[in-house]
Design a protein around this motif. Sequence first.
Motif, PDB file in Angstrom:
ATOM      1  N   LEU A   1      -1.970  -3.333  24.073  1.00  0.00           N
ATOM      2  CA  LEU A   1      -1.020  -2.272  23.740  1.00  0.00           C
ATOM      3  C   LEU A   1      -0.759  -1.359  24.940  1.00  0.00           C
ATOM      4  N   SER A   2      -1.790  -1.115  25.738  1.00  0.00           N
ATOM      5  CA  SER A   2      -1.606  -0.281  26.929  1.00  0.00           C
ATOM      6  C   SER A   2      -0.648  -0.938  27.916  1.00  0.00           C
ATOM      7  N   GLY A   3      -0.790  -2.258  28.080  1.00  0.00           N
ATOM      8  CA  GLY A   3       0.130  -2.964  28.963  1.00  0.00           C
ATOM      9  C   GLY A   3       1.537  -3.017  28.400  1.00  0.00           C
ATOM     10  N   ALA A   4       1.654  -3.171  27.053  1.00  0.00           N
ATOM     11  CA  ALA A   4       2.977  -3.230  26.435  1.00  0.00           C
ATOM     12  C   ALA A   4       3.684  -1.888  26.515  1.00  0.00           C
ATOM     13  N   ALA A   5       2.925  -0.784  26.482  1.00  0.00           N
ATOM     14  CA  ALA A   5       3.544   0.541  26.541  1.00  0.00           C
ATOM     15  C   ALA A   5       4.201   0.811  27.887  1.00  0.00           C
ATOM     16  N   THR A   6       3.747   0.135  28.928  1.00  0.00           N
ATOM     17  CA  THR A   6       4.324   0.337  30.274  1.00  0.00           C
ATOM     18  C   THR A   6       5.142  -0.860  30.735  1.00  0.00           C
ATOM     19  N   ASN A   7       5.335  -1.824  29.845  1.00  0.00           N
ATOM     20  CA  ASN A   7       6.084  -3.034  30.202  1.00  0.00           C
ATOM     21  C   ASN A   7       7.578  -2.739  30.126  1.00  0.00           C
ATOM     22  N   THR A   8       8.239  -2.782  31.263  1.00  0.00           N
ATOM     23  CA  THR A   8       9.675  -2.471  31.301  1.00  0.00           C
ATOM     24  C   THR A   8      10.529  -3.585  30.717  1.00  0.00           C
ATOM     25  N   ASN A   9       9.941  -4.763  30.538  1.00  0.00           N
ATOM     26  CA  ASN A   9      10.700  -5.864  29.950  1.00  0.00           C
ATOM     27  C   ASN A   9      10.887  -5.697  28.437  1.00  0.00           C
ATOM     28  N   LEU A  10      10.115  -4.809  27.843  1.00  0.00           N
ATOM     29  CA  LEU A  10      10.230  -4.559  26.406  1.00  0.00           C
ATOM     30  C   LEU A  10      11.216  -3.429  26.149  1.00  0.00           C
ATOM     31  N   SER A  11      11.722  -3.382  24.963  1.00  0.00           N
ATOM     32  CA  SER A  11      12.659  -2.321  24.594  1.00  0.00           C
ATOM     33  C   SER A  11      11.921  -0.992  24.453  1.00  0.00           C
TER      34      SER A  11
END
Length: 212
Positions: free
Chosen positions: A23-33
């Motif tokens: 979740l920490s990586g997904a929160a900073t992933n610019t590829n996600l909306s």
Amino acid sequence: MPTSNSNRVGLIISNTDSIRVFLSGAATNTNLSDELRHKSSDLLSQSDVPYEPLRALWFASDPSTRPELNRLFSDTRFVFSSPKPREKSEELKARLKKLEEIAERKAYQELVKDITPNRDVAEPFSSYKDQLGFGLHVIVTMFTGYLVGYAAFRALFNHSPAMNAAGGILGLVGAMFVETFLFIIRSSNADADKTTSRKKPKFASSTIKKNQ
């Protein structure tokens, strides 16, 4: 592991270190909306996370960077929501209250049965049947007394009608006296039974006090 949060729906799992890293990586992933990144930030601070949004984040992430599912969900456990307590209807509440009162009354009667007077002592002539039976008994006794007196005086005074009638009346009066005497005895016995039943609880009560 049950939880008191009943607003959540669907499968809930515990938040582990592997899920927090994801979740920490997904929160900073610019590829996600932006919506998914905000959702990741919200889930990151929770101790329990719903499976559906976590699954959506995993599918939306890059397959080359996302962890495998078996590693992501390792050491997790299911979290079950506690069901809402069932409310009792007013009819059921009234019935339960009535049953509780009956149980308390029975328990109290059982507790004081040795120190309360006995209410089962029958009153003499307390019913219509007893009164009718007593009246018929008196009539039969008086008639029998009259016949006995009439026959006795007839044998003694040589068939004199006046003396025969006097003997019958004397026998009737004698039968009345006998019946009155028997009635007094029965009433005295009934009063004695009442007195005994009333004195017995006092003795039992004093015995209990001495034992205490």
